[in-house]
Every structure is written in C-alpha cells, then in structure tokens.
Design a protein around this motif. Structure first.
Motif, short mmCIF file in Angstrom:
data_model
loop_
_atom_site.label_atom_id
_atom_site.label_comp_id
_atom_site.label_asym_id
_atom_site.label_seq_id
_atom_site.Cartn_x
_atom_site.Cartn_y
_atom_site.Cartn_z
N SER A 198 0.81 -1.22 0.00
CA SER A 198 0.00 0.00 0.00
C SER A 198 0.84 1.27 0.00
O SER A 198 0.32 2.36 -0.14
CB SER A 198 -0.95 0.02 1.21
OG SER A 198 -0.22 0.01 2.41
N ASP A 201 2.73 3.37 -5.42
CA ASP A 201 1.79 4.29 -6.04
C ASP A 201 1.39 3.78 -7.42
O ASP A 201 1.85 4.28 -8.44
CB ASP A 201 2.44 5.68 -6.15
CG ASP A 201 1.42 6.74 -6.54
OD1 ASP A 201 0.23 6.51 -6.31
OD2 ASP A 201 1.83 7.78 -7.08
N GLY A 205 -3.60 4.62 -7.45
CA GLY A 205 -3.20 5.47 -6.34
C GLY A 205 -3.33 6.94 -6.64
O GLY A 205 -3.37 7.77 -5.72
N HIS A 209 -4.21 11.03 -4.38
CA HIS A 209 -3.35 12.20 -4.28
C HIS A 209 -4.17 13.41 -3.82
O HIS A 209 -5.25 13.68 -4.34
CB HIS A 209 -2.69 12.49 -5.63
CG HIS A 209 -1.58 11.55 -5.95
ND1 HIS A 209 -0.71 11.74 -6.99
CD2 HIS A 209 -1.19 10.39 -5.35
CE1 HIS A 209 0.17 10.76 -7.02
NE2 HIS A 209 -0.11 9.91 -6.04
N ARG A 215 -2.53 8.30 0.25
CA ARG A 215 -2.11 7.01 -0.28
C ARG A 215 -3.29 6.06 -0.31
O ARG A 215 -4.34 6.33 0.29
CB ARG A 215 -1.00 6.40 0.58
CG ARG A 215 -1.41 6.13 2.03
CD ARG A 215 -0.32 5.43 2.82
NE ARG A 215 -0.71 5.23 4.21
CZ ARG A 215 -1.48 4.23 4.65
NH1 ARG A 215 -1.97 3.36 3.80
NH2 ARG A 215 -1.77 4.12 5.93
N THR A 216 -3.10 4.95 -0.99
CA THR A 216 -4.12 3.92 -1.01
C THR A 216 -4.17 3.19 0.33
O THR A 216 -3.23 3.24 1.12
CB THR A 216 -3.84 2.91 -2.14
OG1 THR A 216 -2.48 2.47 -2.02
CG2 THR A 216 -4.06 3.54 -3.49
#
Length: 266
Positions: A198, A201, A205, A209, A215-216
């Motif tokens: 995770s 990116d 992802g 932003h 982040r995911t």
C-alpha cells in the motif's frame, strides 16, 4: 487482541480474498467463530487454515451467490448448521466489479452485477435476520463504496449497486433496529489487494493524491472498522455508513496542496 467478538458466530461472504479475507482473519483474532465463504475452495480453505494455525475457529462453505433466493437461503442454512444453530454477525461483502461503461454494458452484465452485489445480500439477510430477531440480538454489516457518492466517469453500474446497499443499510436499520438487530455499512475507499504494497503508487493510487491520507489503503483498515461495528463498542451505532477511505469523500481534494497553502498565505 481484546477478544471483542469472543463467542460470536459470524458469516462473511466473499471472504476468500482481499477485504473479506482480512475481515475473517480479524474477526477470528477477536474470538469469533467464522464461516469463510466464496466460490474458490482452495483459497477459502487456505484462509481457514491460517485462522486455525493462529488458534482461531473457522470453517469454509463454498457458495456461488448468484442472486437467487435459493442460493442465499442455502448458504444461510448451511452456515447456521455449521455454527451450531445461529448466526450473530452477517457481513455482506461479496461483490463483483465489471469493466466497462454505461454505453458498453449489456443486459446480461447488468443483471449479473445486481444479482451478486444486491440480490444475494438481500435474500441472505432475509434468511438470517428472523433468527436474530427471535434471539433479540444480531449485527449486519454491509459493504458499500466511496464511488456510491463520489462518482467517476467509469463504473456506473457498480456504483449504483453500492448505492443500493447503502440505502438498504438505512432501510434495514429502520426495519430491524427496534427488534435488536443493528445494521450498518462500511464504504471503503481505494483499497489495494492484501498482497500488494500500500506504500507504492500504482495508477489507481492517483485517486488518493491530495487526500488527507495521501495514499491507497489496505484491507486491514476495512476489517478493523468491521470489527468495531460488529462489537458491543458500536452498540449505539445504527443505520450509518462508515467511510474508510483516507478522507477521499469527506475532504476536498487539492491536486497541488503546496500551491494551495501558498495561495492561502499570500
């Protein structure tokens, strides 16, 4: 762990991978006896083995939830028998995400997505809730999605099914809440599969932003919310949708946060 689900008996659909798998592991770690359910026996039995190695209780039931009343009621009956007579917690997690747009979706795809994502959960809830009402207690946790409320130019069909599940959450809370059954939902954000990193990116992802998290997410974050909603810690929580999305739906996303801050202070 705090054993918040000690002695509880749970059925989690679609729990052979990703969010469902993480939820099964988390429930078992908190003391629940978990029925892992899905179409893939190999993956399902691997989840069960993982739980048992850690000292937890779990069994696998194969089910192809095609949206028919018969399939959902058959899984409910098998789970109740396997768990020794009743189910305390139902997690309606199973779902499919088809590729395509509104203009490329045919009738067969439309019907299949609604069958798996909505009808299966509807008839499974129909089969399980009456016994919860008779016992005076029970919990249903549905899986919605951030895309039900913050739309994208693709995935309209999937988004509409998740909107339906969030609406059913409120409707079922009104219908069953006074009889001892709590119904809530979780709306995950951009969540990577549990075997992915995770902190990387990937293209998806980019959707995160400018969010507070930036982040995911990981399936464990969704599982933690499910544990909370299933536990007595959430005894006063009814008919709500918990966003586990890193702030994606609740906070305005700014593409260039540094430039925005500079403009504010200029």
């Amino acid at each position: 762990m705090s054993a918040r689900l000690q002695g509880r008996k749970a059925l989690i659909t679609g729990s052979t991978s990703n969010i469902g798998r993480a939820t099964a592991l988390a429930f078992a770690a908190e003391g629940a006896h978990v029925i892992v359910s899905g179409r893939d026996r190999t993956r399902g039995e691997a989840v069960v083995a993982h739980i048992r190695r850690a000292g937890g209780q779990a069994d696998f039931l194969r089910a192809d939830l095609d949206g028919s009343l018969a399939a959902s009621h058959a899984l409910a009956a098998a789970a109740i028998e396997q768990l020794g007579g009743h189910i305390d917690i139902l997690v309606n997690n199973a779902g499919i995400f088809p590729p395509g747009t509104t203009l490329t979706t045919d009738e067969q795809a439309f019907d299949r997505v609604y069958a798996v994502n909505v009808k299966a959960a509807f008839f499974l809830t129909q089969a399980i809730v009456p016994a919860m009402i008779s016992r005076g207690s029970g919990v249903v946790v549905n899986l919605g999605s951030w895309v039900a409320r913050l739309s994208l130019p693709v995935g309209a069909l999937y988004a509409s099914t998740k909107g339906a599940m969030e609406t059913l959450t409120r409707a079922w809370s009104a219908e069953f809440g006074s009889q001892g059954v709590r119904v809530n939902a979780i709306a995950p954000g951009v969540i990577l599969a549990s075997d992915e990193d995770s902190d990387t990116d990937p293209p998806v992802g980019l959707l995160m932003h400018g969010t507070p998290a930036g982040r995911t997410g990981h399936p464990d974050a969704v599982a933690a919310a499910a544990v909370f909603l299933a536990s007595d810690d959430a005894a006063f929580v009814h008919g709500t949708v918990v966003d586990v999305d890193g702030g994606r739906t609740g906070v305005a996303v700014v593409a260039d946060a540094g430039a925005f801050q500079a403009a504010r202070t200029a």
